[in-house]
Write a protein that holds these residues in place. Sequence first.
Motif: not given
Length: 680
Positions: A551-579
């Motif tokens: 149960k504690l291991a599951a909590t730890k994993a969930a905390n780590e996943a939440a941490e990762v989710a919070q640190n995902i970098e936002p998407q960059k500006d849109t580019i065209q296919f040519d780019d």
Amino acid sequence: MAKEFKRYLVTSALPYANGPVHIGHLAGVYIPSDIYTRYLRLRGRDVISVCGSDEHGVPITIKARKEGVTPQQIVDRYHALIKKSFEGLGMSFDIYSRTSSKTHAETASAFFRKLYDEGKFIEKTSMQYYDEEAQTFLADRYIVGTCPKCGNDRAYGDQCEKCGSTLSPDELIDPHSAVSGSVPVKRETKHWYLPLDRYEEFLREWILDGHKEWKTNVYGQCKSWLDGGLQPRAVSRDLDWGIPVPVEGAEGKVLYVWFDAPIGYISATKDLTPDWERYWKSEDTKMVHFIGKDNIVFHCIVFPSMLKAHGDYILPENVPANEFLNLEGDKISTSRNWAVWLHEYLEEFPGKEDVLRYVLCANAPETKDNDFTWKDFQARNNNELVAVLGNFVNRALVLTQKYYGGKVPACGELTDYDRQSIAEVAAVKASLEGNIENYRFREALKDAMNIARIGNKYLADTEPWKVVKTDPARVETILNIALQITANTAIAIEPFMPFSAEKILRMLAVGKFGWERLGAMDLIPAGHAIGEPALLFEKIEDDVIQRQLDKLAATKAANEAAEVAQNIEPQKDTIQFDDFQKMDIRVSTILAAEKVAKTKKLLKLTIDTGIDKREIVSGIAEHFTPEELVGQQVLVLVNLAPRELKGILSNGMILMAEDASGKLRLLQPGEATHNGAVVG
Ligand SMILES: Nc1ncnc2c1ncn2[C@@H]1O[C@H](COP(=O)(O)OP(=O)(O)OP(=O)(O)O)[C@@H](O)[C@H]1O
Ligand SMILES: [Zn+2]
């Protein structure tokens, strides 16, 4: 000479009603307070024990806002949960009250008003952060920004939870409002302050000279606060949840939660008994505050200054604060769900209330931080409760059933060894009492368990199961003594393990003896019929412990996943296919790899791109050894403009991804592909 007290007033830190109670709270505060109170009651002292939920303050409003409910709904939920789980564990408060009660609002309000009327506060205007979008002043907790100490970009205006630094909102880099996200402005606001500096001399004399007997961790913290010099402390806040400041022109301001919470001890007593003033206003009342270490300053410095300023109330005689309990090596945290929750324990371990009480007392952080581990919980249950206490009681009762049909045999002539064992049992009382009265609960518990140890040893040494064949009269005496020791055990463990004490009495088919009888050897008369023996404790198997660890291991994993989710970098500006088309990415194979001399990070790689063989210098030496790279197929941006690094021309870039821990991973084709294959 020690002061004589006529009555006791025991207070336990009011649990904050923004979450359930966990084992840290119990080991730090409530188990010791309950042992102390039960002990005093057993000794026939006039004692009351008060507690209740602390229901004001900013964190509760934040939680309510997050969940889209009212603060009242939050505190109603947790007050009910905490109260019920405390009852389940056998906490014997005389009252479990709450600070949202009417009595409390009146009491805290009148307390403030008296100090206000008597000029005990100073009024100060200061500049504070204001959220123009939400039209509200922002408590420190409502301001988030980057921690100047560790760079955590979700630090609060009062504290960074990542590195643990205490902060002020002005220290935050790039502060913004947690309410609206907007950038707050500074606005003028008026507050009332308790000038603690004016109480410094009183506190020095009262604590540093007058209470040298306090626990060293408590005394030491007080001394360091006093040596650092005290500052006026604001006792009001701009907030709409709490007790309104009872002064004209103070709209939108409430009492600071740490001003109102300790007054909760007074209002709880009022709700308990019309006789409350006798407890709070007589010099011969001994008031003892049970708390954890983070509350020391409030109970030893701030609240006593408030009481002194008020003038009608007594001061605490002792504040036996504990240090902190950790869980499996990590700090217990409500927000990270890193805890063993009391209400869950009670559900998952029915009938094992005393096991938790025992383990948390035996392992209490009395002088330093301690760790709770499930393995230790299991070991203490199996090796101490089952093997020592349970085993002794069981043997005494079962042998009595077997040899005498459950009738207590008479005590004949004593041997020297009998006398010695009896003396050892009798000696426990004084030691146990001294330890409890001096807040050494771990030692006191050892004393209580010692009676069972003496009993076990007595049976092992006298071997009634052997002697019965040769000298049955002697066995009568042995079992009489064993049963008297069993009865003594029931008396001694009662403050610690009230459920088990009751079970033993039931098995002996006797009523309570009274504390004063501890050590006596005539507790159960010969001829008395005892009840059916049942197991006092049962062994806890590995799979039960493993479930908790999982149960504690599951909590730890969930905390780590939440941490990762919070640190995902936002998407960059849109580019065209040519780019995208401009990039030429090819499947390639690493033919050779070697470290670049005199650098830590650089590797020189020879690559077959299918187009040509070329060299690429890559800053990955801390992530890969040259050997593990040779032969790998990778994706390479081949038309990146060449660049010279340490005198080597680097011709392209190997594509990689960084995982949550910062380690680099190669991007590779899912299956072997020919070099030069185009990616796109
Ligand atoms: N891990 C712990 N070990 C010992 N005592 C603790 C621990 N956590 C809290 N306490 C004590 O329990 C009492 C009640 O705590 P309170 O409800 O204020 O929670 P808290 O300190 O905010 O804890 P948490 O952040 O885990 O909810 C306080 O006196 C506090 O010092
Ligand atoms: Zn920090």
